[in-house]
Design a protein around this motif. Structure first.
Motif, PDB file in Angstrom:
ATOM      1  N   SER A 215       3.173   9.976   5.159  1.00  0.00           N
ATOM      2  CA  SER A 215       2.106   8.984   5.009  1.00  0.00           C
ATOM      3  C   SER A 215       1.370   8.791   6.331  1.00  0.00           C
TER       4      SER A 215
ATOM      5  N   ASP B 141      -9.293   6.352   2.211  1.00  0.00           N
ATOM      6  CA  ASP B 141      -7.952   6.689   1.752  1.00  0.00           C
ATOM      7  C   ASP B 141      -8.044   7.257   0.341  1.00  0.00           C
TER       8      ASP B 141
ATOM      9  N   ARG C 238       1.081   4.048  -2.976  1.00  0.00           N
ATOM     10  CA  ARG C 238       0.826   5.462  -2.719  1.00  0.00           C
ATOM     11  C   ARG C 238       1.907   6.335  -3.384  1.00  0.00           C
TER      12      ARG C 238
ATOM     13  N   TYR D  34       6.432   0.347   7.113  1.00  0.00           N
ATOM     14  CA  TYR D  34       6.658   1.770   6.838  1.00  0.00           C
ATOM     15  C   TYR D  34       8.125   2.046   6.534  1.00  0.00           C
TER      16      TYR D  34
ATOM     17  N   SER E 172      -2.542   9.809   7.091  1.00  0.00           N
ATOM     18  CA  SER E 172      -3.511   8.781   7.510  1.00  0.00           C
ATOM     19  C   SER E 172      -4.112   9.104   8.858  1.00  0.00           C
TER      20      SER E 172
ATOM     21  N   LYS F 248       0.842  -1.203   0.000  1.00  0.00           N
ATOM     22  CA  LYS F 248       0.000   0.000   0.000  1.00  0.00           C
ATOM     23  C   LYS F 248       0.875   1.250   0.000  1.00  0.00           C
ATOM     24  N   GLU F 249       1.920   1.220   0.821  1.00  0.00           N
ATOM     25  CA  GLU F 249       2.785   2.381   0.933  1.00  0.00           C
ATOM     26  C   GLU F 249       3.515   2.667  -0.385  1.00  0.00           C
ATOM     27  N   THR F 250       3.970   1.630  -1.053  1.00  0.00           N
ATOM     28  CA  THR F 250       4.674   1.868  -2.313  1.00  0.00           C
ATOM     29  C   THR F 250       3.684   2.281  -3.412  1.00  0.00           C
TER      30      THR F 250
ATOM     31  N   ASN G  76       8.749   9.996   3.421  1.00  0.00           N
ATOM     32  CA  ASN G  76       7.777   8.958   3.082  1.00  0.00           C
ATOM     33  C   ASN G  76       7.000   8.457   4.288  1.00  0.00           C
ATOM     34  N   SER G  77       7.702   7.946   5.277  1.00  0.00           N
ATOM     35  CA  SER G  77       6.961   7.387   6.416  1.00  0.00           C
ATOM     36  C   SER G  77       6.254   8.488   7.193  1.00  0.00           C
TER      37      SER G  77
ATOM     38  N   ALA H  71       9.144   0.664   3.045  1.00  0.00           N
ATOM     39  CA  ALA H  71       8.638   1.524   1.972  1.00  0.00           C
ATOM     40  C   ALA H  71       9.487   2.793   1.871  1.00  0.00           C
ATOM     41  N   SER H  72       9.927   3.305   3.012  1.00  0.00           N
ATOM     42  CA  SER H  72      10.805   4.481   3.013  1.00  0.00           C
ATOM     43  C   SER H  72      12.123   4.166   2.336  1.00  0.00           C
TER      44      SER H  72
END
Ligand SMILES: Nc1ncnc2c1ncn2[C@@H]1O[C@H](COP(=O)(O)OP(=O)(O)OP(=O)(O)O)[C@@H](O)[C@H]1O
Ligand SMILES: [Mg+2]
Lengths: 251, 305
Positions: free
Chosen positions: A77, B89, A14, A104, A81, A10-12, A73-74, A107-108
């Motif tokens: 995000s 989201d 985004r 997290y 959220s 999900k993080e990537t 990034n972290s 992804a960072s």
């Protein structure tokens, strides 16, 4: 395991969806720095003998981009959220705090490395620093981005508003980056500032990273590795303790 | 068999506020259970504790026998929560949102069920629309879909119908009722009391963080004796009947009757007074009467001490 992977994914995802802002624009910013600083200083400064200033500058700028983007990034995000409230979907899921942290941070790391690679490739057009030992390069890039990713997690948990996050960025991350020797070697600094730089973990990251390119550094890369590794452990422990207690996330 | 939800002496403070004050609640598997109460009663707080969004100060909660703190992975897998706030989201489409949600709960290939849920909630044609572009009611439906994506045995709905149009409310309830018939437990909070009356087998009423009523919907309705009479009169209501008036508006009266026998006496009195009845209807007590009475009694007790 799939929960962890999904959160990471999900993080990537985004990052990809807003790639212009998360990938392209930081690369352009770094190139702008390169253009200006190399233009101004190229003929006046020679940090390492036989190395053009522009070539010297490139690893510093690459690492700076890696670190800043990993942090951004972290932290951004998480705060997004939190503010929009959709963090509840992650908090209500069967995801442990360790998985949460790891997703997290990972992804960072990915975003940091992608931006870093982009800056490096684009910078090759201006100058080509040697690649003495790529292993050190990768090692420091990964550790540095993981460390800043962890810092971003802490900042993202702590901050309640975007301006608090901006404060964290402007008063901690930026000074530590700029005073770490991105644009110079600390040997060119007066003694006092040189001594002070030794307390800056970012200095070790950049110095070790640069060693991978030139095989020369202000300090042994092993020492840098130990310092960065130590900081990384401390930060990870701190972030995990915060997450475990539910601080600011689970009221 | 473990209860679907078990709360024992649960306390939760927010600063000096006692949001939950010793809540004991047991919802059996397969029930359609209503949790009612005025704003600020603590309904959402209780749900947050179940979902792990907040931690209890005291007491224990479990979902299907799994402690929500010690066995949080299991308890969360068993629970599907529709949060009260309209959260989403903005980066993702409806389908992406539901796929991610499946992944969080450890489900890899879940598209068949995702499609079915979207179909039942009338979301199929919005599958590839970004969440930002949905109307409020549609976002609410996605929230419901998200809670159902991992087929949880216990479904918790925190005011799921706020802002949802009538037609969809009905399709949604049909779907939820079908799931309930298939064995899933439903815990519902709502301010639409007719909805609770029609759907819930048992109801708990919460006030100031305490359970002030807990019984089957039938018993609660029976607890209000008598009925209500709506009258339209040609003249004025005799003064002797005035104490029974609940509402009055130019010639229209709403009266409370303690029993059906009282109706005869009332009509006799009207005849003696020579007041003609133009319209008349009897109303059964509904959950709203129960609710108001329970909340009022509590209020008076609180004032007298
Ligand atoms: N995070 C929080 N911090 C401080 N107080 C809170 C918090 N969450 C809830 N409260 C307080 O706890 C009490 C119970 O709130 P809760 O949201 O559980 O009520 P509710 O029954 O769900 O009401 P509503 O019907 O309006 O949704 C309220 O007085 C509320 O102000
Ligand atoms: Mg609520």
């Amino acid at each position: 395991m799939l929960s962890f992977y999904t959160l990471f994914h999900k993080e990537t995802l985004r990052v990809k969806k807003v790639a212009f802002q998360t990938l392209l624009s930081p690369i352009l910013t770094a190139l702008l720095y390169l253009l200006i600083f190399s233009h101004v200083l190229e003929r006046h400064v020679e940090v390492y003998p036989g190395v053009r200033y522009t070539a010297f500058l490139i690893p510093g700028l690459v690492m700076m981009s890696v670190l800043q983007n990993a942090f951004a990034n972290s932290s951004s995000s998480l705060i997004q959220s939190k503010i929009t409230g959709n963090l509840v979907f992650v908090l209500m899921a069967p995801i442990s705090y360790v998985e949460f942290f790891a997703a997290y941070v990972l992804a960072s790391v990915v975003r940091g490395l992608v931006v870093g690679t982009g800056v490096y490739l684009a910078a090759l057009w201006f100058a080509q620093p040697p690649l003495q030992s790529p292993l050190w390069i990768v090692l420091f890039a990964v550790m540095g981005s993981a460390m800043l990713g962890a810092m971003g997690v802490v900042a993202g948990i702590w901050a309640e508003k975007f301006d608090q996050l901006a404060g964290f960025q402007n008063f901690i991350i930026m000074p530590l980056t700029f005073l770490s020797g991105v644009f110079y070697s600390i040997h060119s600094l007066p003694d006092f500032w040189q001594g002070l730089s030794r307390f800056n973990p970012f200095f070790y990251m950049i110095d070790g990273f640069r060693y991978g390119f030139f095989g020369v550094s202000d300090i042994s890369p092993w020492i840098s590795l130990a310092v960065v590794g130590g900081c990384m452990l401390l930060l990870t422990g701190f972030a995990l303790a915060l997450l475990r207690s539910g601080y600011k996330l689970r009221s | 068999m473990f209860p679907a939800v078990d709360a024992r002496q649960v306390h939760k403070h927010y600063g000096s506020l006692h949001a939950l004050d010793g809540v004991d609640l047991r919802v059996e598997q397969g029930e359609f259970f209503g949790l009612l109460g005025p704003n600020g009663a603590g309904k959402t707080t209780l749900i947050n504790l179940l979902a792990g969004l907040a931690l209890p100060d005291n007491g224990r909660l479990s979902v299907m026998g799994c402690d929500v703190v010690k066995q949080y992975r299991d308890s969360r897998r068993l629970l599907g929560v529709v949060p009260q706030e309209l959260v989403f989201d903005p980066f993702f489409t409806v389908r992406e949102t539901l796929r991610l949600q499946s992944g969080y709960f450890g489900l890899r290939r879940n598209d068949a069920w995702i499609d079915e849920v979207m179909h039942h909630l009338d979301l199929a044609d919005k599958a590839d629309t970004n969440m930002r572009k949905l109307s409020g009611g549609m976002k609410r439906r996605v929230l419901v879909a998200q809670a159902l994506v991992h087929k949880p045995p216990v479904i918790v709905l925190d005011e799921p119908t706020a802002g949802v149009d009538v037609e969809l409310r009905q399709t949604m309830w049909r779907f939820i009722q079908q799931l309930n018939r298939e064995g899933q437990t439903v815990l519902l909070t709502t301010h639409y009391l007719e909805e609770a009356e029609a759907l819930c087998g048992r109801i708990a009423m919460l006030k100031h963080g305490q359970v002030v009523a807990l019984d089957s919907t039938k018993n609660l309705l029976n607890s209000v004796t008598g009925c209500r009479l709506r009258l339209r009169l040609a003249g004025a209501l005799p003064a002797t009947l005035m104490p029974q008036v609940i509402e009055q508006k130019d010639g229209n009266y709403l009266l409370a009757l303690p029993s059906y026998q009282a109706l005869e006496l009332l009509l006799a009195e009207l005849r003696t007074a020579g007041v003609a009845v133009q319209e008349m209807s009897l109303q059964q007590p509904d959950l709203e009467d129960v609710f108001l009475r329970v909340m009022k009694v509590e209020h008076e007790e609180a004032q007298s001490c």
